[in-house]
Write a protein that holds these residues in place. Structure first.
Motif, short mmCIF file in Angstrom:
data_model
loop_
_atom_site.label_atom_id
_atom_site.label_comp_id
_atom_site.label_asym_id
_atom_site.label_seq_id
_atom_site.Cartn_x
_atom_site.Cartn_y
_atom_site.Cartn_z
N GLU A 160 -4.79 9.40 -4.30
CA GLU A 160 -4.53 9.00 -2.91
C GLU A 160 -3.24 9.64 -2.41
O GLU A 160 -3.16 10.13 -1.27
CB GLU A 160 -4.44 7.48 -2.81
CG GLU A 160 -4.19 6.97 -1.39
CD GLU A 160 -4.03 5.47 -1.33
OE1 GLU A 160 -3.47 4.98 -0.32
OE2 GLU A 160 -4.45 4.77 -2.28
N ASP A 161 -2.23 9.65 -3.28
CA ASP A 161 -0.96 10.26 -2.91
C ASP A 161 -1.12 11.78 -2.77
O ASP A 161 -0.57 12.39 -1.85
CB ASP A 161 0.08 9.93 -3.98
CG ASP A 161 1.51 10.06 -3.45
OD1 ASP A 161 1.70 10.07 -2.22
OD2 ASP A 161 2.44 10.15 -4.26
N SER A 190 0.85 -1.19 0.00
CA SER A 190 0.00 0.00 0.00
C SER A 190 0.88 1.24 0.00
O SER A 190 2.05 1.21 0.40
CB SER A 190 -0.90 0.01 1.24
OG SER A 190 -0.13 0.26 2.41
N ASP A 225 -3.79 13.38 -1.94
CA ASP A 225 -4.52 13.63 -0.70
C ASP A 225 -3.58 13.58 0.51
O ASP A 225 -3.71 14.38 1.44
CB ASP A 225 -5.64 12.59 -0.56
CG ASP A 225 -6.62 12.92 0.56
OD1 ASP A 225 -7.12 14.06 0.59
OD2 ASP A 225 -6.87 12.04 1.39
N ARG A 226 -2.63 12.66 0.47
CA ARG A 226 -1.68 12.53 1.57
C ARG A 226 -0.78 13.76 1.64
O ARG A 226 -0.51 14.30 2.72
CB ARG A 226 -0.83 11.27 1.37
CG ARG A 226 0.22 11.04 2.45
CD ARG A 226 1.09 9.84 2.15
NE ARG A 226 0.32 8.61 2.04
CZ ARG A 226 -0.03 8.02 0.90
NH1 ARG A 226 0.36 8.55 -0.26
NH2 ARG A 226 -0.73 6.91 0.87
N ARG A 261 -14.24 8.97 -3.20
CA ARG A 261 -14.04 8.55 -1.82
C ARG A 261 -14.31 9.67 -0.81
O ARG A 261 -14.38 9.41 0.39
CB ARG A 261 -12.62 7.99 -1.64
CG ARG A 261 -12.48 6.59 -2.21
CD ARG A 261 -11.08 6.04 -2.00
NE ARG A 261 -10.11 6.71 -2.86
CZ ARG A 261 -8.85 6.32 -2.99
NH1 ARG A 261 -8.40 5.29 -2.30
NH2 ARG A 261 -8.03 6.97 -3.78
N THR A 307 -10.21 10.46 -5.13
CA THR A 307 -10.38 11.26 -3.92
C THR A 307 -10.19 12.73 -4.28
O THR A 307 -9.12 13.12 -4.77
CB THR A 307 -9.33 10.88 -2.85
OG1 THR A 307 -9.45 9.48 -2.57
CG2 THR A 307 -9.55 11.66 -1.58
#
Length: 570
Positions: free
Chosen positions: A427-428, A201, A430-431, A484, A459
């Motif tokens: 996803e990256d 992940s 968002d991080r 998401r 996202t």
């Protein structure tokens, strides 16, 4: 170095840095050819070279050739920094010489340290303008000389600082010549390696790197740049550093293509689709006719040289969107010519209050992304740095002129291929964004890519379908989107008269519903152009993103969350 003198600056020849860069590029090509030759002679040797001695030779030669390739890479990176330095130092030198020339033209003696003295006596005109007072005129000359001294010494200091910075950058480029033959095992994950990343992940990858000391991170970047530069979950500063290495390696790959024997280039000119007899005749003609032979070789080399020239621009510093006199390194988050993947961040995430991701459309190419990057930079500049923007090319896009382009854009495969990658990248994003709001813009065919990604679980905080081909492959209702973020806010913008309207929402069409007509999607007003006329027509398809119009300001307001200035279509 410390502040240079005026005479030193006058003697400087920044052109020498360009000549040095060219020499380093050539040396990298020659050294690479030698490394290839050494590697082939031992590592890929045939003819009975076997046994323990052969094994020892191969084991010994591996680190040696890896070291040579590291030097090749360092030469390419140092050459890029030398070209940047030539540009910056040329402009700094011209500034120093211009100020010194102005001072001398005003009759002021100029000291080598940049001190400007007033003329020995004021002119009759200056005395007259001072009400006939010689002392007042001399005071004015003293003030002017002090101002010229301040400006000239400031220009000398800036040039000295730029020279020192260039020297440090070139030194740092040569520091990349560290061979990294052994795979790096991320700290804290026993038994795992970079090879395991595809099965891990993003959080696990990020956590494993977080536990590494800086020295191990650097070694990871230098030993496995392809994986580091193109893997979601890896810290962006590491991806940026790794992709500079990947670009240097791509330049070396193109140099290797140029260095192949002419017969290889001629073979490439013989189309594999020709009938054997036709291919044989063409092959014979190319060998018999010197002009045709030279033309075929030149065409082969031209493609490689064009790619080298483009890749060199990716290594070059660019004007800061907020200060055109300052140059900054490019921030490339993905670079993979094989996958046609290119992702670049424009702006400063530390300063920005909002982040946007631009997914472009038809006729976007890996080697022609400059226009899309320029669009991103305009958003950064126009928002005075409040916005940082990512240009996202996650793979090949449809291409073609006129009818051919329209036909290729009707193919949903590009969207279906790229959407999962965009979901993973979101996803990256968002991080990295943290509490900063993130907006995705899908322009033209990019709207279908974006909608397809929403269908798969993108996202985002906000989404704008800009002159979009559709709401996504298989998206016919808002329930088909599975963002998401349950609180995502969606907008659409289509100017009247844009031909894209002819294909939006075709029943059972390849790109899904018309996003302008889906419930819950807020339609943005295209408004007026910079010149006052209504935004619309054929050119509006791209103008809404590139012209400082009402539509452009509407998009900025959505990205920054400036609700007061969002204009909804009536």
């Amino acid at each position: 170095m410390s502040r240079p003198t005026v005479s030193q600056v006058s003697a400087w020849r920044p052109q020498a840095l360009l000549e040095l860069a060219g020499a380093w590029d050539d040396a990298a090509g020659r050294l690479q050819a030698q490394a290839d030759s050494v590697d082939d002679s031992v590592t890929h040797s045939s003819g009975g070279f076997a046994g323990s001695a052969a094994g020892a030779a191969r084991a010994a030669i591996g680190p040696t050739t890896a070291g040579l390739r590291g030097v090749c890479r360092a030469l390419i990176l140092a050459a890029a920094k030398a070209r940047d330095a030539a540009d910056v130092i040329t402009r700094g030198r011209e500034r120093v010489l211009a100020v010194a020339a102005d001072a001398r033209n005003e009759g002021c003696p100029v000291g080598d340290d940049g001190t400007v003295a007033p003329p020995s006596a004021p002119s009759a005109l200056l005395v007259a303008c001072s009400g006939g007072s010689d002392s007042v005129a001399r005071t004015m000359l003293d003030v002017r000389a002090a101002e010229l001294t301040r400006v000239l010494q400031g220009a000398l200091s800036s040039l000295g600082a730029a020279d020192a910075e260039a020297a440090a950058a070139i030194d740092a480029a040569f520091d990349t010549a560290i061979p990294g033959a052994a795979p790096v095992r991320p700290a804290g994950l026993t038994g795992s390696s970079v090879g395991d990343w595809p099965h891990m992940s993003q959080d696990s990858i990020n956590a494993s790197i977080a536990g590494m000391p800086d020295s191990e991170r650097r070694r990871l970047v230098e030993s496995r740049p392809q994986e580091v530069g193109n893997t979601d979950g890896v810290p962006w500063e590491m991806r940026i550093a790794a992709n500079r290495i990947n670009i240097a390696n791509a330049i070396l790959d193109e140099r290797r293509r140029i260095d192949v024997p002419d017969d290889v280039k001629l073979r490439a000119a013989v189309a594999p689709t020709l009938e054997p007899a036709d291919a044989e005749r063409l092959w014979a003609t190319l060998h018999a006719d010197p002009a045709m032979r030279a033309s075929a070789v030149s065409a082969y080399d031209r493609h490689a040289r064009d790619r080298i020239a483009y890749y060199e621009t990716l290594l070059a510093d660019v004007p800061d969107p907020l200060d055109r006199d300052r140059r900054v390194p490019r921030q490339i988050l993905a670079f993979d010519p094989q996958r046609q993947s290119f992702i670049e961040l424009s702006g400063d995430l530390r300063r920005a209050h909002a982040l946007a991701v631009l997914v472009p459309g038809l006729n976007t190419t890996f080697e022609g992304a400059d226009d899309d990057v320029a669009t991103a930079r305009r958003f950064v500049a126009g928002s005075t740095g409040d916005i940082a923007m990512i240009t996202y090319l996650g793979g090949p896009f449809p291409t073609g002129q006129l009818a051919a382009g329209v036909a290729d854009a009707a193919d949903p495969r590009y969207a279906l291929h790229m959407a999962p990658r965009l979901v993973a990248f979101s996803e990256d994003v968002d991080r990295r964004a943290g509490s900063m709001p993130v907006t995705y813009l899908g322009h033209s065919y990019g709207g279908s890519i974006l909608g397809s990604a929403e269908h798969l679980g993108l996202t985002a905080d906000r989404v704008i379908y800009v002159e979009a081909a559709g709401a996504g492959v298989g998206v016919w209702d808002t329930s088909d989107w599975h963002n998401r973020n349950p609180d995502v806010v969606r907008f659409s913008l289509t100017a009247p008269g844009d031909p894209i309207g002819l294909v939006q929402g075709i029943p059972r069409g390849p790109h899904g519903a018309d996003p302008d007509g889906l419930p819950g999607v807020i339609p943005l007003a295209p408004g007026r152009r910079l010149g006052g006329g209504p935004m619309g027509g054929l050119s509006s398809h791209s103008d809404v993103l590139n012209e400082p119009s009402d539509a452009w300001r509407n998009i900025v307001a959505v990205i920054t969350g400036d609700r007061e200035h969002i204009r909804v279509a009536g």
